[in-house]
Structure formats: C-alpha cells, structure tokens
Design an enzyme around this catalytic site. Structure first.
Site, PDB file in Angstrom:
ATOM      1  N   LYS A  53       0.882  -1.211   0.062  1.00  0.00           N
ATOM      2  CA  LYS A  53       0.106  -0.061   0.095  1.00  0.00           C
ATOM      3  C   LYS A  53       0.804   1.149   0.111  1.00  0.00           C
ATOM      4  CE  LYS A  53      -1.860   1.543   4.027  1.00  0.00           C
ATOM      5  NZ  LYS A  53      -1.517   2.938   4.194  1.00  0.00           N
ATOM      6  N   ASN A  54       1.731   1.256   0.986  1.00  0.00           N
ATOM      7  CA  ASN A  54       2.672   2.620   1.100  1.00  0.00           C
ATOM      8  C   ASN A  54       3.511   2.760   0.008  1.00  0.00           C
ATOM      9  OD1 ASN A  54       1.113   3.122   3.048  1.00  0.00           O
ATOM     10  ND2 ASN A  54       2.489   2.686   5.025  1.00  0.00           N
ATOM     11  N   CYS A  83      -5.250  12.608  13.541  1.00  0.00           N
ATOM     12  CA  CYS A  83      -6.028  11.326  13.080  1.00  0.00           C
ATOM     13  C   CYS A  83      -6.012  10.322  14.420  1.00  0.00           C
ATOM     14  CB  CYS A  83      -5.560  10.533  12.234  1.00  0.00           C
ATOM     15  SG  CYS A  83      -3.899   9.746  12.128  1.00  0.00           S
ATOM     16  N   ARG A 139       0.214  14.456  13.546  1.00  0.00           N
ATOM     17  CA  ARG A 139       0.676  14.465  12.200  1.00  0.00           C
ATOM     18  C   ARG A 139       0.363  15.588  11.384  1.00  0.00           C
ATOM     19  NH1 ARG A 139      -1.470   8.692   9.716  1.00  0.00           N
ATOM     20  NH2 ARG A 139       0.363   8.871   8.754  1.00  0.00           N
ATOM     21  N   ASP A 198       4.552   0.439  12.119  1.00  0.00           N
ATOM     22  CA  ASP A 198       3.332  -0.257  11.706  1.00  0.00           C
ATOM     23  C   ASP A 198       3.140  -1.588  12.065  1.00  0.00           C
ATOM     24  OD1 ASP A 198       2.583   2.006  10.361  1.00  0.00           O
ATOM     25  OD2 ASP A 198       3.276   1.506   8.342  1.00  0.00           O
ATOM     26  N   ARG A 230      -8.909  -0.727   4.183  1.00  0.00           N
ATOM     27  CA  ARG A 230      -7.946   0.308   4.003  1.00  0.00           C
ATOM     28  C   ARG A 230      -6.470  -0.263   3.422  1.00  0.00           C
ATOM     29  NH1 ARG A 230      -6.828   5.169   7.698  1.00  0.00           N
ATOM     30  NH2 ARG A 230      -5.510   5.499   5.643  1.00  0.00           N
TER      31      ARG A 230
HETATM   32  C1  EPZ Z   1       4.106   6.877   6.719  1.00  0.00           C
HETATM   33  O1  EPZ Z   1       3.194   8.128   7.389  1.00  0.00           O
HETATM   34  C2  EPZ Z   1       3.190   5.647   6.438  1.00  0.00           C
HETATM   35  N1  EPZ Z   1       1.979   6.188   5.572  1.00  0.00           N
HETATM   36  C3  EPZ Z   1       2.664   5.320   7.572  1.00  0.00           C
HETATM   37  O2  EPZ Z   1       1.826   4.189   7.590  1.00  0.00           O
HETATM   38  C4  EPZ Z   1       3.855   5.168   8.816  1.00  0.00           C
HETATM   39  O3  EPZ Z   1       3.202   4.701  10.011  1.00  0.00           O
HETATM   40  C5  EPZ Z   1       4.674   6.244   8.883  1.00  0.00           C
HETATM   41  O4  EPZ Z   1       5.144   6.782   7.620  1.00  0.00           O
HETATM   42  C6  EPZ Z   1       5.938   5.853   9.652  1.00  0.00           C
HETATM   43  O5  EPZ Z   1       6.519   4.956   9.204  1.00  0.00           O
HETATM   44  C7  EPZ Z   1       2.328   6.191   4.130  1.00  0.00           C
HETATM   45  O6  EPZ Z   1       3.500   5.957   3.704  1.00  0.00           O
HETATM   46  C8  EPZ Z   1       1.199   6.562   3.308  1.00  0.00           C
HETATM   47  P1  EPZ Z   1       6.182  10.118   9.012  1.00  0.00           P
HETATM   48  P2  EPZ Z   1       3.817   9.433   7.065  1.00  0.00           P
HETATM   49  O7  EPZ Z   1       5.857  11.555   8.200  1.00  0.00           O
HETATM   50  O8  EPZ Z   1       4.800   9.777   6.198  1.00  0.00           O
HETATM   51  C9  EPZ Z   1       6.158  13.758  12.415  1.00  0.00           C
HETATM   52  C10 EPZ Z   1      -0.077   2.808   7.882  1.00  0.00           C
HETATM   53  O9  EPZ Z   1      -0.670   2.031   8.896  1.00  0.00           O
HETATM   54  N2  EPZ Z   1       5.822  14.596  11.165  1.00  0.00           N
HETATM   55  O10 EPZ Z   1       7.092   9.509   8.530  1.00  0.00           O
HETATM   56  O11 EPZ Z   1       2.810  10.443   7.316  1.00  0.00           O
HETATM   57  C11 EPZ Z   1       5.009  12.684  12.296  1.00  0.00           C
HETATM   58  O12 EPZ Z   1       3.908  13.612  13.271  1.00  0.00           O
HETATM   59  C12 EPZ Z   1       0.548   4.153   8.120  1.00  0.00           C
HETATM   60  O13 EPZ Z   1       0.177   2.178   6.827  1.00  0.00           O
HETATM   61  C13 EPZ Z   1       5.953  15.894  11.848  1.00  0.00           C
HETATM   62  O14 EPZ Z   1       6.096  16.244  12.682  1.00  0.00           O
HETATM   63  O15 EPZ Z   1       4.606   9.474   8.779  1.00  0.00           O
HETATM   64  C14 EPZ Z   1       5.324  11.463  13.213  1.00  0.00           C
HETATM   65  O16 EPZ Z   1       5.415  11.774  14.313  1.00  0.00           O
HETATM   66  C15 EPZ Z   1      -0.083   4.946   9.214  1.00  0.00           C
HETATM   67  N3  EPZ Z   1       5.782  16.922  10.527  1.00  0.00           N
HETATM   68  C16 EPZ Z   1       6.690  11.540  12.480  1.00  0.00           C
HETATM   69  O17 EPZ Z   1       7.180  12.832  11.934  1.00  0.00           O
HETATM   70  C17 EPZ Z   1       5.840  16.710   9.062  1.00  0.00           C
HETATM   71  O18 EPZ Z   1       5.684  17.340   8.193  1.00  0.00           O
HETATM   72  C18 EPZ Z   1       7.078  10.652  11.280  1.00  0.00           C
HETATM   73  O19 EPZ Z   1       5.695  10.560  10.270  1.00  0.00           O
HETATM   74  C19 EPZ Z   1       5.794  15.152   8.708  1.00  0.00           C
HETATM   75  C20 EPZ Z   1       5.806  14.378   9.961  1.00  0.00           C
END
Ligand code: EPZ
Length: 417
Positions: A23-24, A117, A122, A305, A397
């Site tokens: 998916k990702n 969420c 996030r 995850d 999803r």
């Molecule tokens: C990706 O989400 C994945 N989604 C998530 O998969 C996964 O849990 C996550 O990476 C971590 O591995 C997709 O790839 C579509 P991040 P993403 O930005 O990119 C903070 C699933 O179940 N952050 O790497 O949204 C954030 O809040 C899911 O398939 C900021 O502060 O995650 C978090 O604490 C859910 N500012 C950390 O970074 C920003 O601008 C890492 O989040 C961006 C992120």
C-alpha cells in the site's frame, strides 16, 4: 451497514500465503503519474480502499484511470484540476502527496490540511517548509494549503524529523526543479526507494535513495513508464506474527525478506524458526514465545506499523516485555481492546509494559486505526472463543482480502455484513 469479521480462536496457521503489493509504495507511485504525460502502467497494485481513494483523487484531477485486476493504468496528460478536497484528504492522509507533483507540473496546488488522526497530531509542516525552500509560496486559508510557484528551484533541505511522505513529496517536487536539491535526514524506507526507482525510470536523476542524503538533479520533463509495486513488508510481518502466535508453520510467497531485517531479527528472538530465500519466508513456531523488548524506529529499525501486531504476540509470551513507540504519540489505541481480551498491559507515556498471560479470551472489539485493527484479528486467532472485530473499514484500507488469506491458512474466520 458496516461489515465485521468473526474469528474463532485456536487453530494453528498452516500452509502458504501470497503477499500483495505494498500500500505505502503504491500510493506515492500512483501519484507520481501526475508528473508525466502519457500512459503509466502499474502492476501488482493491491485492491484496497486507500488505492481506490487515490485513483478517485487522480481522476478528479483530470487523469484517465483504467483498472484491470492488479494492473492500473494512469494517464495524466489531461491534468486540469489542482485541488485535493477535504472529503478525500480526511479519508486518506496520503492525499497530501499530490502537493509536490501538482506544484511541479501545474505551478499550483490547493490541498486540504489533513489535521490529526487516531494515532496522533501528524502535522505536515516539514512538507510545507521544504516546498517553500524550493521556491513555492505557501498560504494556509480556510483549512487548505495553497501553494504556487513558477518553475521550482533546487535547494538544500534538512528534515528535523525523519518523515516518509515528506521525503516522497519533496522528491516528487524536486525532480523537475531547476538545479540540484539535496534532502538531508531523508527517510530510508523501502517505499521511498521504490518511488525513487520509479522516478528514475521516468527519466529523473536521483542518487542516494535508501540513505539519509538524497540528491536530485532536476530534469526538464519525465516520461511514462511501466513498473511493478514492491511486496508489502507490513502485511508480510503481520502474517509472520500470526504464524508464531498460533504456533503454526507458514510459507510467505512473493515477499521481500530484505525489507524485513529488524522484524525477522526480533521474531527469531521470540524463539521462532525463520528461513528466507530471495522472495519467500518460512516461519514455524512451537512451544513458548519468549518476550523481547522492542522500540519502533524509522527504517531500518523496527516499524511502528508492526507495533500493535507485535504487542499481541508479547501479550501471550513468557515473561514481560517493554515496547517503546517513538514515531507517533498516540499509537496505543489497541491496548484498551487487548486488555478487554485479557491482556496484561500498562502504558506510561510512550512505553507499554506487556506481561504475558497464558490465554486471551474472545470479545467484541473495534479500533480506529488500520494496524490496531489488524492486531485485533491476530488476538482473535489465539483467543478462547469467538471474537468479533467491528469497523472492518480500517482493515480494508490496507489489507487485501485479509480474512480470505487467514482462512486459506486454516483459520476459522469470516466476514459478515
Ligand atoms: C508514513 O506516514 C506511512 N504512510 C505510515 O503508514 C507510517 O506509519 C509512517 O510513515 C511511519 O513509518 C504512508 O506511507 C502513506 P511520517 P507519514 O511523516 O509519512 C512527524 C499505515 O498504517 N512529522 O514519517 O505520514 C509525524 O507526526 C501508516 O500504513 C512532523 O512532525 O509519517 C510523526 O511523528 C499509518 N511533521 C513522524 O514525523 C511533518 O511535516 C513520522 O511521520 C511530517 C511528519
């Protein structure tokens, strides 16, 4: 009416299961079609709600989408719209990935701010900061991000926090920028590498994907391509844990063991036998499950995850384990449901202490997050009695035919309306 999944616990999983496309990886790769005119062909695309949301979004933007089994063709020659509305972004946060490509291709984008969420706040501040560094002007109005730019200009960008979709968004924005972009403290996830490989096939000049420094030399335009989506490492890990939980013997086919280093390492320490070949994993488990402490980390560390699923395994292990969630602040929504099923878990801040119990017992449960929902199915597989998992929407999803795959391995599981 929403479906639910009914699981009767107690059967050992046995046999073979085929792993679907990730998916990702599929989400950013389908969205990268916005960067080129002409028909892009994607194979091994999983049949998931999030994929349907993505193709719907792309169609709304003016792309032509054709779905034929696990093959998806997208032609964004007729790209006319530049807006991702609240309705879609609310359903699927990854919709924010259109921001980079839309600004790169049209010079403008209007994307609803995703908001929080179930698993945490996030924010997307790092996506926006990076786009601004590339020369876009960014305004926040009425809950939307409005970005506009002429041709983007390469820049040196440092991520304060490792972000997967942030890295992907900026990589897509930078491929056709003028000059060189360097992304530092970039995410090293296999999905980031898969996107970079796709963009390179399209004619982009990208080096260092898979390391924390990615260098992108802008090119003037990209070409459509054909590519296959990589296997889903989280689905793979979920089935591995199901095999160990039920003391089963399972062969996972069409997967990528190299993407599961940390997971395989930790699962071996629980006492399971795990062997790998180039694209298969063989798991078998007998006797007690040993407890192991785990801390979630960006790749190549243990994935957030997989934290919920691993907690189920620890909840029936010998002894006590400590699980630390370092990526999301609130990713313990499964805990209260697991406690209702008899697990002994205490949470203090981002740490969960899991004391193994001899048995879980069935219950009616539900969760508001994809991986939390998967953990409840796993719990149902070993619980005494019949567990009813509600709000299956979240599972749909991100897991393709999850109940059919578990049933194929001998679980007593079915979906009811
Ligand atoms: C990706 O989400 C994945 N989604 C998530 O998969 C996964 O849990 C996550 O990476 C971590 O591995 C997709 O790839 C579509 P991040 P993403 O930005 O990119 C903070 C699933 O179940 N952050 O790497 O949204 C954030 O809040 C899911 O398939 C900021 O502060 O995650 C978090 O604490 C859910 N500012 C950390 O970074 C920003 O601008 C890492 O989040 C961006 C992120």
């Amino acid at each position: 009416m929403m479906d639910k999944i009914i699981v009767k616990g107690g059967n050992s999983l046995k046999g073979e299961v085929r792993i679907s496309g990730a998916k990702n990886a599929a989400l950013p790769i389908l969205i990268s079609s916005l960067l080129a005119e002409g028909v892009n062909t994607y194979t091994n695309v999983p049949d998931l709600m999030d994929i349907h949301s993505t193709t719907m979004l792309l169609a709304k933007l003016g792309a032509r989408v054709d779905i034929d089994g696990d093959t998806v063709r997208i032609d964004a020659a007729g790209l006319i719209e530049h807006e991702a509305a609240y309705d879609l972004v609310r359903k699927m946060r990854a919709s924010v990935l259109v921001l980079g490509p839309l600004v790169a291709r049209l010079g403008k984008a209007r994307v609803s701010l995703p908001g929080g969420c179930a698993i945490g706040a996030r924010p997307i501040n790092l996506h926006l900061k990076g786009l601004a560094a590339l020369g876009a002007s960014i305004e926040l109005k009425h809950g939307y991000v409005e970005a506009s730019a002429g041709r983007l200009k390469g820049a040196d960008i440092y991520f304060d926090i490792v972000t997967v979709t942030g890295t992907e968004n900026l990589m897509m924005a930078a491929v056709t920028a003028q000059g060189t972009t360097v992304l530092r403290n970039a995410a090293r996830e296999p999905e980031v590498v898969a996107l970079a490989d796709t963009l390179v096939k399209m004619g982009a000049d990208i080096e260092g994907a898979g390391t924390s420094i990615i260098t992108i030399n802008g090119v003037s335009s990209l070409n459509p391509i054909e590519t296959a989506i990589i296997p889903d490492r989280i689905e793979t890990g979920t089935f591995m844990m199901g095999a160990i939980l039920t003391r089963g013997k399972v062969t996972l086919l069409d997967c990528e063991p190299n993407h599961l280093g940390a997971t395989i390492n930790i699962l071996r320490r629980t006492g399971a036998d795990i062997d790998t070949t180039a694209n298969a994993i063989y798991v078998s488990a007998k006797g007690d499950v040993a407890s192991v402490d785990v801390k979630t980390q960006p790749y190549p560390g243990f994935p957030t995850d997989m934290q919920a699923q691993f907690m189920v395994l620890m909840s029936i292990a010998e002894g006590t384990s400590m699980i630390s969630e370092t990526i999301f602040e609130n990713r313990y929504i499964h805990v209260s449901e697991l406690i209702r099923m008899g697990a002994d878990i205490k949470v203090d801040g981002n740490i969960a202490i899991v004391k193994g119990v001899p048995h879980l017992s069935s219950a009616q449960v539900m969760a508001t997050d994809l991986r939390a929902s998967a953990s409840l199915i796993l719990a149902g597989l070993v619980a005494e009695g019949t567990t009813e998992v509600n709000r299956v929407y979240h599972l749909d999803r991100g897991y393709e035919s999850i109940e059919k795959k578990f049933a194929g391995l001998g679980a007593e599981i079915q979906r009811v309306r």
